[in-house]
Design a protein around this motif. Structure first.
Motif, PDB file in Angstrom:
ATOM      1  N   MET A   1       0.853  -1.209   0.000  1.00  0.00           N
ATOM      2  CA  MET A   1       0.000   0.000   0.000  1.00  0.00           C
ATOM      3  C   MET A   1       0.875   1.241   0.000  1.00  0.00           C
ATOM      4  SD  MET A   1      -3.077   0.964   2.613  1.00  0.00           S
ATOM      5  CE  MET A   1      -4.125  -0.434   2.217  1.00  0.00           C
ATOM      6  N   ASN A   2       0.509   2.229  -0.721  1.00  0.00           N
ATOM      7  CA  ASN A   2       1.349   3.408  -0.807  1.00  0.00           C
ATOM      8  C   ASN A   2       1.231   4.258   0.455  1.00  0.00           C
ATOM      9  OD1 ASN A   2       0.663   6.207  -1.147  1.00  0.00           O
ATOM     10  ND2 ASN A   2       0.315   5.955  -3.352  1.00  0.00           N
ATOM     11  N   ASP A   3       2.336   4.985   0.758  1.00  0.00           N
ATOM     12  CA  ASP A   3       2.443   5.769   1.993  1.00  0.00           C
ATOM     13  C   ASP A   3       1.299   6.744   2.178  1.00  0.00           C
ATOM     14  OD1 ASP A   3       4.728   4.594   2.678  1.00  0.00           O
ATOM     15  OD2 ASP A   3       6.053   6.260   2.113  1.00  0.00           O
ATOM     16  N   ASN A   4       0.774   7.233   1.072  1.00  0.00           N
ATOM     17  CA  ASN A   4      -0.235   8.283   1.149  1.00  0.00           C
ATOM     18  C   ASN A   4      -1.660   7.745   1.155  1.00  0.00           C
ATOM     19  OD1 ASN A   4       1.482  10.482   1.244  1.00  0.00           O
ATOM     20  ND2 ASN A   4       1.779  10.420  -0.986  1.00  0.00           N
ATOM     21  N   ALA A   5      -1.790   6.443   1.216  1.00  0.00           N
ATOM     22  CA  ALA A   5      -3.114   5.842   1.044  1.00  0.00           C
ATOM     23  C   ALA A   5      -4.127   6.378   2.054  1.00  0.00           C
ATOM     24  CB  ALA A   5      -3.028   4.329   1.152  1.00  0.00           C
ATOM     25  N   HIS A   6      -3.635   6.748   3.274  1.00  0.00           N
ATOM     26  CA  HIS A   6      -4.573   7.221   4.291  1.00  0.00           C
ATOM     27  C   HIS A   6      -4.473   8.720   4.524  1.00  0.00           C
ATOM     28  CE1 HIS A   6      -5.751   3.167   5.068  1.00  0.00           C
ATOM     29  NE2 HIS A   6      -4.490   2.818   5.234  1.00  0.00           N
ATOM     30  N   ASP A   7      -3.728   9.401   3.668  1.00  0.00           N
ATOM     31  CA  ASP A   7      -3.560  10.842   3.821  1.00  0.00           C
ATOM     32  C   ASP A   7      -4.601  11.556   2.967  1.00  0.00           C
ATOM     33  OD1 ASP A   7      -2.855  13.477   3.796  1.00  0.00           O
ATOM     34  OD2 ASP A   7      -0.778  13.161   3.178  1.00  0.00           O
ATOM     35  N   SER A   8      -5.578  12.199   3.634  1.00  0.00           N
ATOM     36  CA  SER A   8      -6.665  12.820   2.877  1.00  0.00           C
ATOM     37  C   SER A   8      -6.171  14.021   2.075  1.00  0.00           C
ATOM     38  CB  SER A   8      -7.787  13.256   3.815  1.00  0.00           C
ATOM     39  OG  SER A   8      -7.281  14.176   4.755  1.00  0.00           O
ATOM     40  N   ASN A   9      -4.945  14.532   2.422  1.00  0.00           N
ATOM     41  CA  ASN A   9      -4.416  15.674   1.673  1.00  0.00           C
ATOM     42  C   ASN A   9      -3.653  15.233   0.433  1.00  0.00           C
ATOM     43  OD1 ASN A   9      -5.339  17.756   3.284  1.00  0.00           O
ATOM     44  ND2 ASN A   9      -3.669  17.464   4.743  1.00  0.00           N
ATOM     45  N   ALA A  10      -3.434  13.936   0.300  1.00  0.00           N
ATOM     46  CA  ALA A  10      -2.630  13.471  -0.825  1.00  0.00           C
ATOM     47  C   ALA A  10      -3.328  13.793  -2.137  1.00  0.00           C
ATOM     48  CB  ALA A  10      -2.409  11.970  -0.708  1.00  0.00           C
ATOM     49  N   VAL A  11      -2.543  14.312  -3.080  1.00  0.00           N
ATOM     50  CA  VAL A  11      -3.097  14.640  -4.392  1.00  0.00           C
ATOM     51  C   VAL A  11      -2.558  13.607  -5.365  1.00  0.00           C
ATOM     52  CG1 VAL A  11      -3.246  16.403  -6.182  1.00  0.00           C
ATOM     53  CG2 VAL A  11      -3.014  17.082  -3.786  1.00  0.00           C
ATOM     54  N   PRO A  12      -3.438  12.838  -5.985  1.00  0.00           N
ATOM     55  CA  PRO A  12      -2.929  11.808  -6.883  1.00  0.00           C
ATOM     56  C   PRO A  12      -2.244  12.421  -8.103  1.00  0.00           C
ATOM     57  CG  PRO A  12      -5.310  11.977  -7.046  1.00  0.00           C
ATOM     58  CD  PRO A  12      -4.890  12.893  -5.935  1.00  0.00           C
ATOM     59  N   ASP A  13      -1.180  11.788  -8.553  1.00  0.00           N
ATOM     60  CA  ASP A  13      -0.507  12.255  -9.760  1.00  0.00           C
ATOM     61  C   ASP A  13      -1.194  11.667 -10.973  1.00  0.00           C
ATOM     62  OD1 ASP A  13       1.482  14.045  -9.288  1.00  0.00           O
ATOM     63  OD2 ASP A  13       2.894  12.507  -8.615  1.00  0.00           O
ATOM     64  N   GLU A  14      -1.996  12.486 -11.619  1.00  0.00           N
ATOM     65  CA  GLU A  14      -2.638  12.027 -12.843  1.00  0.00           C
ATOM     66  C   GLU A  14      -1.891  12.637 -14.003  1.00  0.00           C
ATOM     67  OE1 GLU A  14      -6.660  13.349 -12.367  1.00  0.00           O
ATOM     68  OE2 GLU A  14      -6.687  12.436 -10.393  1.00  0.00           O
ATOM     69  N   PRO A  15      -1.881  11.977 -15.137  1.00  0.00           N
ATOM     70  CA  PRO A  15      -1.173  12.545 -16.275  1.00  0.00           C
ATOM     71  C   PRO A  15      -1.889  13.773 -16.821  1.00  0.00           C
ATOM     72  CG  PRO A  15      -2.342  10.555 -16.907  1.00  0.00           C
ATOM     73  CD  PRO A  15      -2.518  10.702 -15.427  1.00  0.00           C
ATOM     74  N   VAL A  16      -1.140  14.598 -17.552  1.00  0.00           N
ATOM     75  CA  VAL A  16      -1.755  15.722 -18.262  1.00  0.00           C
ATOM     76  C   VAL A  16      -2.786  15.126 -19.215  1.00  0.00           C
ATOM     77  CG1 VAL A  16      -1.321  17.515 -19.981  1.00  0.00           C
ATOM     78  CG2 VAL A  16       0.300  17.157 -18.101  1.00  0.00           C
ATOM     79  N   PRO A  17      -4.016  15.697 -19.251  1.00  0.00           N
ATOM     80  CA  PRO A  17      -5.028  15.144 -20.157  1.00  0.00           C
ATOM     81  C   PRO A  17      -4.481  15.064 -21.584  1.00  0.00           C
ATOM     82  CG  PRO A  17      -5.948  16.892 -18.784  1.00  0.00           C
ATOM     83  CD  PRO A  17      -4.481  16.870 -18.518  1.00  0.00           C
ATOM     84  N   PRO A  18      -4.702  13.938 -22.264  1.00  0.00           N
ATOM     85  CA  PRO A  18      -4.147  13.752 -23.609  1.00  0.00           C
ATOM     86  C   PRO A  18      -4.498  14.888 -24.560  1.00  0.00           C
ATOM     87  CG  PRO A  18      -5.162  11.730 -22.821  1.00  0.00           C
ATOM     88  CD  PRO A  18      -5.467  12.784 -21.798  1.00  0.00           C
ATOM     89  N   SER A  19      -5.680  15.468 -24.399  1.00  0.00           N
ATOM     90  CA  SER A  19      -6.091  16.527 -25.323  1.00  0.00           C
ATOM     91  C   SER A  19      -5.254  17.784 -25.162  1.00  0.00           C
ATOM     92  CB  SER A  19      -7.564  16.865 -25.093  1.00  0.00           C
ATOM     93  OG  SER A  19      -7.758  17.253 -23.751  1.00  0.00           O
ATOM     94  N   LEU A  20      -4.549  17.907 -24.034  1.00  0.00           N
ATOM     95  CA  LEU A  20      -3.735  19.110 -23.800  1.00  0.00           C
ATOM     96  C   LEU A  20      -2.241  18.837 -23.975  1.00  0.00           C
ATOM     97  CD1 LEU A  20      -5.475  20.525 -20.580  1.00  0.00           C
ATOM     98  CD2 LEU A  20      -5.867  21.176 -22.938  1.00  0.00           C
ATOM     99  N   GLN A  21      -1.856  17.549 -23.965  1.00  0.00           N
ATOM    100  CA  GLN A  21      -0.438  17.197 -23.942  1.00  0.00           C
ATOM    101  C   GLN A  21       0.362  17.831 -25.067  1.00  0.00           C
ATOM    102  OE1 GLN A  21      -0.103  12.940 -23.838  1.00  0.00           O
ATOM    103  NE2 GLN A  21      -0.622  12.881 -21.653  1.00  0.00           N
ATOM    104  N   GLY A  22      -0.203  17.848 -26.257  1.00  0.00           N
ATOM    105  CA  GLY A  22       0.540  18.309 -27.421  1.00  0.00           C
ATOM    106  C   GLY A  22       0.924  19.778 -27.359  1.00  0.00           C
ATOM    107  N   ASP A  23       0.235  20.554 -26.526  1.00  0.00           N
ATOM    108  CA  ASP A  23       0.481  21.993 -26.456  1.00  0.00           C
ATOM    109  C   ASP A  23       1.488  22.373 -25.375  1.00  0.00           C
ATOM    110  OD1 ASP A  23      -1.544  22.043 -28.293  1.00  0.00           O
ATOM    111  OD2 ASP A  23      -3.087  22.657 -26.876  1.00  0.00           O
ATOM    112  N   ILE A  24       1.844  21.420 -24.533  1.00  0.00           N
ATOM    113  CA  ILE A  24       2.647  21.715 -23.348  1.00  0.00           C
ATOM    114  C   ILE A  24       4.118  21.432 -23.612  1.00  0.00           C
ATOM    115  CG2 ILE A  24       3.049  21.034 -20.943  1.00  0.00           C
ATOM    116  CD1 ILE A  24       0.391  22.615 -21.583  1.00  0.00           C
TER     117      ILE A  24
END
Ligand code: IMP
Ligand code: MG
Length: 198
Positions: A1-24
């Motif tokens: 289990m990841n260290d942050n599993a019980h941390d309500s402040n944890a912000v999941p790392d999601e990828p940049v939405p594919p529709s925006l990736q090409g511009d970044i």
């Protein structure tokens, strides 16, 4: 289990939405770093205001997400006023001076005001907003920006000294976390540098 599993402040790392990736071009500040910095800023602001009720004046639309996150870490008695202000016409990247689009005055008289904007560039938007609050009779005025461009970007009449700053950024066009280019990219959860071609 990841260290942050019980941390309500944890912000999941999601990828940049594919529709925006090409511009970044690159991510400057990932969402976790932004979240940590905002908690630290809120701690300082909360300590400075103490038990004085705050009138928070947010400059739209760029500060939308910053303000929404910041105020949830500010356990102060506060009211919120939204300024509709625009210093850039469309997607132009040079300020032609801030234009106050709508303002009311009475609610600022005698108040301790915290003005919040997304980014300090020429400084004219903040200068105009500070002046509007001063004219409306604010008791005290402090300023807060999430990002600050280098001092060489400041223009005559622009504000240079800001009370609270999230991050200093280089002289590049940044988008995401509320900041736009032509009103797009505000919903990107990270702060990124836009590719030159956009
Ligand atoms: P100033 O009046 O020149 O300081 O401009 C401040 C406003 O310009 C901010 O509220 C932003 O809306 C906008 N701005 C300046 N630089 C950037 C940027 O790199 N990305 C997105 N918006 C920016
Ligand atoms: Mg703006």
């Amino acid at each position: 289990m990841n260290d942050n599993a019980h941390d309500s402040n944890a912000v999941p790392d999601e990828p940049v939405p594919p529709s925006l990736q090409g511009d970044i071009e690159r991510i400057l500040f990932p969402r976790r770093r932004i979240a940590a910095r905002i908690r630290a800023l809120a701690g300082r602001i909360g300590g400075d205001f103490g038990d004085r009720p705050m009138m928070l004046a947010a400059i739209m639309t760029g500060s939308l997400i910053f303000v929404a996150d910041l105020i949830r870490h500010l356990p102060l008695r506060m009211r919120i006023h939204l300024f509709g202000l625009s210093s850039y016409a469309g997607a132009a990247t040079e300020s032609d001076g801030a234009r106050m689009l709508g303002q009311r005055g009475a609610e600022f008289a005698g108040k301790h005001v915290l003005i919040i904007d997304d980014i300090l560039d020429s400084g004219r938007t903040l200068a105009a907003t500070v002046e509007a609050c001063r004219l409306a009779g604010a008791e005290s005025i402090r300023t807060c920006v999430l990002l600050r461009k280098p001092p060489a970007r400041r223009k005559p009449g622009g504000l240079d000294q800001v009370d609270y700053v999230g991050f200093d950024v280089p002289d590049v066009w940044v988008v995401g976390y509320g900041l736009d280019y032509g009103d797009y990219y505000r919903n990107l959860p990270d702060i990124a540098v836009l590719k030159k071609k956009c």
